[in-house]
Design a protein around this motif. Structure first.
Motif, PDB file in Angstrom:
ATOM      1  N   HIS A 199       0.847  -1.180   0.000  1.00  0.00           N
ATOM      2  CA  HIS A 199       0.000   0.000   0.000  1.00  0.00           C
ATOM      3  C   HIS A 199       0.896   1.248   0.000  1.00  0.00           C
ATOM      4  O   HIS A 199       1.885   1.320   0.721  1.00  0.00           O
ATOM      5  CB  HIS A 199      -0.904  -0.009   1.244  1.00  0.00           C
ATOM      6  CG  HIS A 199      -1.702   1.252   1.373  1.00  0.00           C
ATOM      7  ND1 HIS A 199      -1.689   2.042   2.482  1.00  0.00           N
ATOM      8  CD2 HIS A 199      -2.521   1.871   0.481  1.00  0.00           C
ATOM      9  CE1 HIS A 199      -2.476   3.088   2.301  1.00  0.00           C
ATOM     10  NE2 HIS A 199      -2.996   3.015   1.087  1.00  0.00           N
ATOM     11  N   GLU A 202       3.190   1.109  -4.838  1.00  0.00           N
ATOM     12  CA  GLU A 202       2.826   0.050  -5.768  1.00  0.00           C
ATOM     13  C   GLU A 202       3.790  -0.042  -6.956  1.00  0.00           C
ATOM     14  O   GLU A 202       4.518   0.884  -7.277  1.00  0.00           O
ATOM     15  CB  GLU A 202       1.410   0.316  -6.338  1.00  0.00           C
ATOM     16  CG  GLU A 202       0.302   0.347  -5.299  1.00  0.00           C
ATOM     17  CD  GLU A 202       0.066   1.718  -4.684  1.00  0.00           C
ATOM     18  OE1 GLU A 202       0.972   2.563  -4.720  1.00  0.00           O
ATOM     19  OE2 GLU A 202      -1.036   1.949  -4.165  1.00  0.00           O
ATOM     20  N   HIS A 226      -1.960  -4.584  -4.357  1.00  0.00           N
ATOM     21  CA  HIS A 226      -0.808  -3.665  -4.350  1.00  0.00           C
ATOM     22  C   HIS A 226       0.476  -4.481  -4.436  1.00  0.00           C
ATOM     23  O   HIS A 226       1.506  -3.993  -4.868  1.00  0.00           O
ATOM     24  CB  HIS A 226      -0.704  -2.922  -3.012  1.00  0.00           C
ATOM     25  CG  HIS A 226      -1.870  -2.057  -2.647  1.00  0.00           C
ATOM     26  ND1 HIS A 226      -2.977  -2.524  -1.983  1.00  0.00           N
ATOM     27  CD2 HIS A 226      -2.075  -0.731  -2.834  1.00  0.00           C
ATOM     28  CE1 HIS A 226      -3.817  -1.527  -1.767  1.00  0.00           C
ATOM     29  NE2 HIS A 226      -3.301  -0.432  -2.277  1.00  0.00           N
ATOM     30  N   GLY A 527      -5.646   3.544  -3.291  1.00  0.00           N
ATOM     31  CA  GLY A 527      -4.719   3.920  -4.368  1.00  0.00           C
ATOM     32  C   GLY A 527      -4.752   2.828  -5.417  1.00  0.00           C
ATOM     33  O   GLY A 527      -5.806   2.460  -5.915  1.00  0.00           O
ATOM     34  N   SER A 545      -1.933   5.664  -6.700  1.00  0.00           N
ATOM     35  CA  SER A 545      -1.376   5.311  -5.405  1.00  0.00           C
ATOM     36  C   SER A 545      -1.881   6.299  -4.372  1.00  0.00           C
ATOM     37  O   SER A 545      -2.080   7.478  -4.689  1.00  0.00           O
ATOM     38  CB  SER A 545       0.151   5.386  -5.446  1.00  0.00           C
ATOM     39  OG  SER A 545       0.679   5.108  -4.162  1.00  0.00           O
ATOM     40  N   ARG A 553       6.488   8.880  -6.307  1.00  0.00           N
ATOM     41  CA  ARG A 553       5.638   8.706  -7.489  1.00  0.00           C
ATOM     42  C   ARG A 553       6.461   8.475  -8.756  1.00  0.00           C
ATOM     43  O   ARG A 553       5.997   7.808  -9.669  1.00  0.00           O
ATOM     44  CB  ARG A 553       4.744   9.932  -7.682  1.00  0.00           C
ATOM     45  CG  ARG A 553       3.440   9.854  -6.924  1.00  0.00           C
ATOM     46  CD  ARG A 553       2.479   8.933  -7.643  1.00  0.00           C
ATOM     47  NE  ARG A 553       1.187   8.904  -6.977  1.00  0.00           N
ATOM     48  CZ  ARG A 553       0.015   9.003  -7.614  1.00  0.00           C
ATOM     49  NH1 ARG A 553      -0.023   9.147  -8.916  1.00  0.00           N
ATOM     50  NH2 ARG A 553      -1.105   8.928  -6.939  1.00  0.00           N
ATOM     51  N   ILE A 556       6.796   4.821  -8.731  1.00  0.00           N
ATOM     52  CA  ILE A 556       5.499   4.130  -8.875  1.00  0.00           C
ATOM     53  C   ILE A 556       5.006   4.284 -10.321  1.00  0.00           C
ATOM     54  O   ILE A 556       4.557   3.329 -10.946  1.00  0.00           O
ATOM     55  CB  ILE A 556       4.469   4.706  -7.869  1.00  0.00           C
ATOM     56  CG1 ILE A 556       4.931   4.442  -6.424  1.00  0.00           C
ATOM     57  CG2 ILE A 556       3.095   4.108  -8.102  1.00  0.00           C
ATOM     58  CD1 ILE A 556       4.139   5.197  -5.353  1.00  0.00           C
TER      59      ILE A 556
END
Ligand code: GLA
Length: 726
Positions: A199, A202, A226, A527, A545, A553, A556
C-alpha cells in the motif's frame, strides 16, 4: 485475415504486423506450441525434437514410442494428467475427486472480429481490427469441452487468450487450476520482470534472472493487489528499453491471480498467467460453461519501450471505454487530503470557489459524506447522504458547486460494510464472515458478499438513488481491504465465491457504464491496489497510489508505465510536507510529476499563498494545453529512477512534431557533473525548438548525447520542456 490454417501441416498461424504465433495439431490430436516471436511466414515445426527421456512418460497412443512425451514437448494448453509435470494451465477433478484430464483437438473456427466474454471484461475491437480463432478440444472421459479463444489484433501486435470450459457430461467436474495463457519456449535465456509493492508504494520494478526454478507472483487477496501487479514480462537477458526480445502478459481480471515462469529439465521455459490456484475450486455442473478470464499477450524484438507501447495502445483503444475513453479528463480537486472526513458544505463550497478561480473543472467529494461517517470505523454500507453533517441536501450542494462552474464527483466504496452501520445491523449475513469464527477486519470493515445477486442489487439500488436524484459527473469507486473469511450461505465453495464476487462487481460496474454513460468512473483500491486491465474496462482511470509524494511517485509511475497508458494513471498535486512521507518538494516538481497522468489536485487550496495559486493556475492551463500530447503521444522512459540520479520521461507526438520532456533530479551533490538525458523517438536529422526559451536543438544530438539538465541548487529540481519541430 490475421489467422491462417495450413491444412496440410495442421499448423495455425496467428500473424500480427511484427509477430507470428504458431500452434500445431499433432498426430495424436494434442496441440503443440511451435513459435511466438518475430514475424515469419515459415512453419516452425522443426522446433519439435523427440528423444527418450527418463521419467518422462508417454501417452498410451504413442505405444512403444518412448520419444513422445508431454513432459518435454512445447504445449499450447498443458493440462494435469497427460504426463506433464511442469505447471499446467488446467486441472480438473471428477465427481469422485480424481484428478486427471486429457484434451484432444476436435475442431476449429476462424471468424472476423474479436470475441467477447459474458460477464467479464475483455479487449474489444472492430470487425476490421481483429480476428478470432476458436479451437475446440475434448476430454472424452469427463466429456468436458474446452474452447481456446484467441483474439488477434494485428495493428497493435497483441494476441489475447481466454478459455471456455463446458461440461457436456453427466457429472459435476471441479476446476482447481485455470490459466488462460501459456507460452512454451524450447530455447532462450531469460529474465523475468515483475512489479511488486505494498500500500502506498505500488508497482516497483524488479528484474530477476531465471534459472532452473520457478518465479511465481500472484495475489491471494481476492483483488489484483498492491503487492504484485497482474502484468509480467519475460525478456532475453540482454534486453533493454530499446533492444532485445521480450514478451508481456497482462491479466484482464481484477481478482486473485497467479503468473509464473519456470525453466525445466531441458532448459525450456514456460510462462503462465491465470487465476490464483491455492483457493480455486470451481464446480461446473452438467450442461454449464465457465470462463477463464482473458490475458493480453504481446511481443517485441525492440525492447521494453515498444512492448509497453503495444500494451498502452491495447488498453487505451481496446480496453477502456465510454465517453471519457479518449476525451480530455476534468482537472479535479479532491477533498481527501484537503479535509479528510471533515466533509461540510462550507468547506466544499470554499474549495470549489478556489478551484474554479484556478481553472479546475471538477470537485470530488471523497469519503465522509454518507451515513455515520466521521472516521473509518462506521458508516460503510449506508449510502444515503448525511445532510445533518454536510449542512444541506446534496442537490443543493451540487447546485452551489455547479454555480462556481465546476462539475461534481462523489466517492463510494460499494463493496464494503462496517459493523457499525444500518446495513450490517439489518443484514449481518451479507458480510463475508465464517459462522463460528471472528472475522478478520481490514480498516475496521468487512466485505459484502458480491457473489450474491440480492447484495449486488441492493447496493446498485442505493447508488442509483443517489445518481438519479443528483447531478453527478464522476464516481470514485474505492475498495479498501483484502478479502478474507470467504464463506457462502448458499452451499458454495470459497473458490466459487471468490470468482462469482468478481462477476458481481463487474455486473454493477457494467450497469453503471450502460445506464450512466456520462459519468466518469475512477477506480481505486487504497490507491493502486486494483490497478489492472480488468478494472480499466469500466474505469478509464485509476487512482495510481495513495502516495502523492512526487519523488516516490516517479518510481510508482515508472513501474506502472510498463503495462498501462498515461491516461489510466490518476495523479494529483498534494500539499507539502507530503502526508505520506513528510518530504518537501516544490510545487513545480509536484506538477511535473502529476502531469504524467490524469491530472488533479488534492490539498486545501485556501491555505496556499498568492504565489502558489498563481503557479497552480498556470499549471492547470499548461496541462489542458498539453493533455492531448500527454495522453496520445508515445510514452518513452528515459531513465530508470531505481538506478539513476534522475527520473526522466517524454511523450512524443505520433507525427513527431513535438515532444514533452520531463525530468526530476533525485540526487544533488556539490560540484555535480552535468546530467545528460538522451531523448527518444524524435525525427532524425531535425531541429527542435524549446518553446519557452526559443533555444534550438539538433534531434540527433538530443538522441545521441542528450539534453543537459541545468545545475540548480535545490532538492528535487525538475524540468519540463516542450520541444517543437522547427
Ligand atoms: C482510500 C483512497 C483514498 C481515499 C480514502 C478515503 O485510501 O485510496 O484516496 O479515498 O480511501 O477513505
Amino acid at each position: 485475415m490475421s489467422i491462417y490454417f495450413d491444412e496440410q501441416n495442421r499448423i495455425f498461424h496467428l500473424t500480427t504486423l511484427h509477430s507470428d504465433y504458431q500452434i500445431k495439431i499433432d498426430m495424436y490430436g494434442y496441440l503443440l506450441h511451435l513459435y511466438y516471436g518475430r514475424r515469419t511466414e515459415q512453419n516452425a515445426d522443426t522446433v519439435l525434437t523427440y528423444a527418450d527421456r527418463g521419467f518422462s512418460g508417454n501417452p498410451y497412443d504413442a505405444d512403444r514410442d518412448r520419444t513422445y512425451s508431454m513432459d518435454v514437448l512445447p504445449q499450447e494448453f498443458p493440462v494435469r494428467g497427460t504426463g506433464d509435470y511442469r505447471s499446467v494451465a488446467l486441472s480438473l477433478e471428477d465427481a469422485k475427486g480424481t484428478k486427471g484430464c486429457d484434451f484432444r483437438y476436435v475442431s476449429h473456427k476462424i471468424v472476423k472480429g474479436k470475441y467477447s466474454l459474458k460477464g467479464l471484461p475483455a479487449v474489444y475491437a472492430g470487425e476490421s481490427q481483429a480476428d478470432t480463432l476458436e479451437i475446440k478440444l475434448r476430454d472424452s472421459v469427463l466429456q468436458v469441452e474446452v474452447t481456446l479463444l484467441y483474439g488477434v489484433l494485428p495493428e497493435i501486435d497483441c494476441i489475447t487468450r481466454s478459455v471456455l470450459v463446458e461440461n457436456k457430461g453427466g457429472e459435476t467436474v471441479t476446476v482447481d487450476k485455470a490459466a488462460s495463457a501459456c507460452l512454451d519456449f524450447v530455447t532462450g535465456d531469460f529474465d523475468v520482470i515483475t512489479f511488486h509493492g505494498r500500500h502506498a508504494m505500488e508497482r516497483q520494478y524488479e528484474r530477476t534472472r531465471l534459472g532452473h526454478h520457478a518465479v511465481t507472483i500472484g495475489s491471494r487477496r481476492g483483488t489484483s493487489s498492491h503487492q504484485y501487479n497482474p502484468m509480467m514480462i519475460l525478456a532475453d537477458k540482454e534486453a533493454t528499453e530499446d533492444n532485445g526480445r521480450c514478451y508481456a502478459m497482462s491479466f484482464v481480471y481484477s481478482g486473485g491471480f497467479e503468473a509464473g515462469v519456470e525453466k525445466d529439465q531441458m532448459n525450456q521455459t514456460r510462462m503462465l498467467m491465470g487465476l490464483e490456484s491455492e483457493q480455486l475450486r470451481y464446480r461446473i455442473k452438467p450442461g454449464k460453461q465457465w470462463i477463464i478470464p482473458e490475458v493480453i499477450c504481446t511481443y517485441s524484438d525492440n525492447g521494453f519501450q515498444e512492448l509497453s507501447s503495444q500494451l498502452h495502445q491495447c488498453i487505451r483503444y481496446h480496453v477502456c471505454r465510454g465517453q471519457y475513453q479518449l476525451k480530455p479528463r476534468p482537472v479535479l480537486i479532491n477533498s481527501w487530503e484537503a479535509s479528510y472526513f471533515d466533509i461540510h458544505a462550507d468547506n466544499l463550497l470554499t474549495l470549489a470557489k478556489e478551484a474554479a478561480e484556478l481553472g479546475m473543472d471538477m470537485l470530488v467529494m471523497d469519503d465522509g459524506w454518507f451515513g455515520k461517517r466521521d472516521d473509518d470505523y462506521s458508516g460503510l454500507g449506508d449510502w444515503y447522504v448525511n445532510e445533518q453533517k454536510i449542512g444541506m441536501p446534496l442537490s443543493k450542494l451540487i447546485e452551489g458547486i455547479n454555480k462556481e462552474g465546476l462539475k461534481f464527483g462523489i466517492w463510494f466504496e460499494p463493496e464494503m460494510v462496517n459493523e457499525d452501520s444500518d446495513l450490517y445491523r439489518l443484514h449481518p449475513d451479507w458480510a463475508l464472515t465464517i459462522p463460528g469464527r471472528n472475522p478478520v477486519r481490514g480498516r475496521s470493515q468487512l466485505l459484502l458478499d458480491f457473489s450474491r445477486a440480492e447484495v449486488v442489487e441492493y447496493i446498485y439500488g442505493q447508488m442509483k438513488a443517489i445518481l438519479d436524484h443528483n447531478a453527478i459527473d464522476y464516481i470514485k469507486w474505492d475498495m479498501n481491504r483484502s478479502i478474507c473469511d470467504v464463506y457462502s450461505h448458499e452451499e458454495r465453495l470459497s473458490g466459487e465465491v471468490l470468482y462469482d464476487y468478481m462477476l458481481g462487481l463487474y455486473d454493477v460496474l457494467e450497469r453503471l457504464h450502460e445506464n450512466y454513460p456520462d459519468i466518469l468512473i475512477e477506480g481505486c483500491s487504497g490507491g493502486g491496489g486494483r490497478f489492472d486491465a480488468g478494472m480499466l474496462y469500466y474505469t478509464p482511470q485509476i487512482w495510481c497510489s495513495d502516495n502523492t509524494d512526487a519523488i516516490n511517485r516517479t518510481r510508482i509511475q515508472y513501474g506502472t508505465s510498463f503495462g498501462y497508458p498515461v491516461s489510466a494513471v490518476g495523479a494529483h498535486v498534494s500539499a507539502v510536507p507530503n502526508h505520506q512521507t513528510g518530504r518537501i518538494t516544490s510545487l513545480r516538481t509536484r506538477g511535473v510529476v502529476a502531469m504524467a497522468g490524469a491530472f488533479g489536485y488534492e490539498l486545501d487550496l485556501s491555505k496556499l499563498s498568492a504565489d502558489d495559486k498563481k503557479e497552480i493556475r498556470q499549471q492547470v492551463e499548461r496541462y489542458k494545453e498539453l493533455e492531448a500530447l500527454i495522453f496520445d503521444g508515445t510514452y518513452y522512459r528515459l531513465s530508470n529512477p531505481f538506478e539513476e540520479a534522475v527520473a526522466a520521461w517524454a511523450m512524443v507526438a505520433k507525427d513527431q512534431s513535438e515532444c514533452l520532456f520531463s525530468a526530476v533530479q533525485l540526487q544533488i551533490e556539490g560540484n555535480m557533473p552535468p546530467i545528460f538525458v538522451r531523448l527518444k523517438g524524435l525525427k532524425e536529422h531535425a531541429v527542435y525548438v524549446d518553446e519557452a526559451t526559443a533555444k534550438e536543438y539538433s534531434s540527433d544530438v538530443l538522441m545521441e548525447v542528450g539534453i543537459p539538465l541545468p545545475f540548480v541548487m535545490e532538492d528535487y529540481h525538475s524540468e519540463q520542456i516542450r520541444l517543437k519541430l522547427k
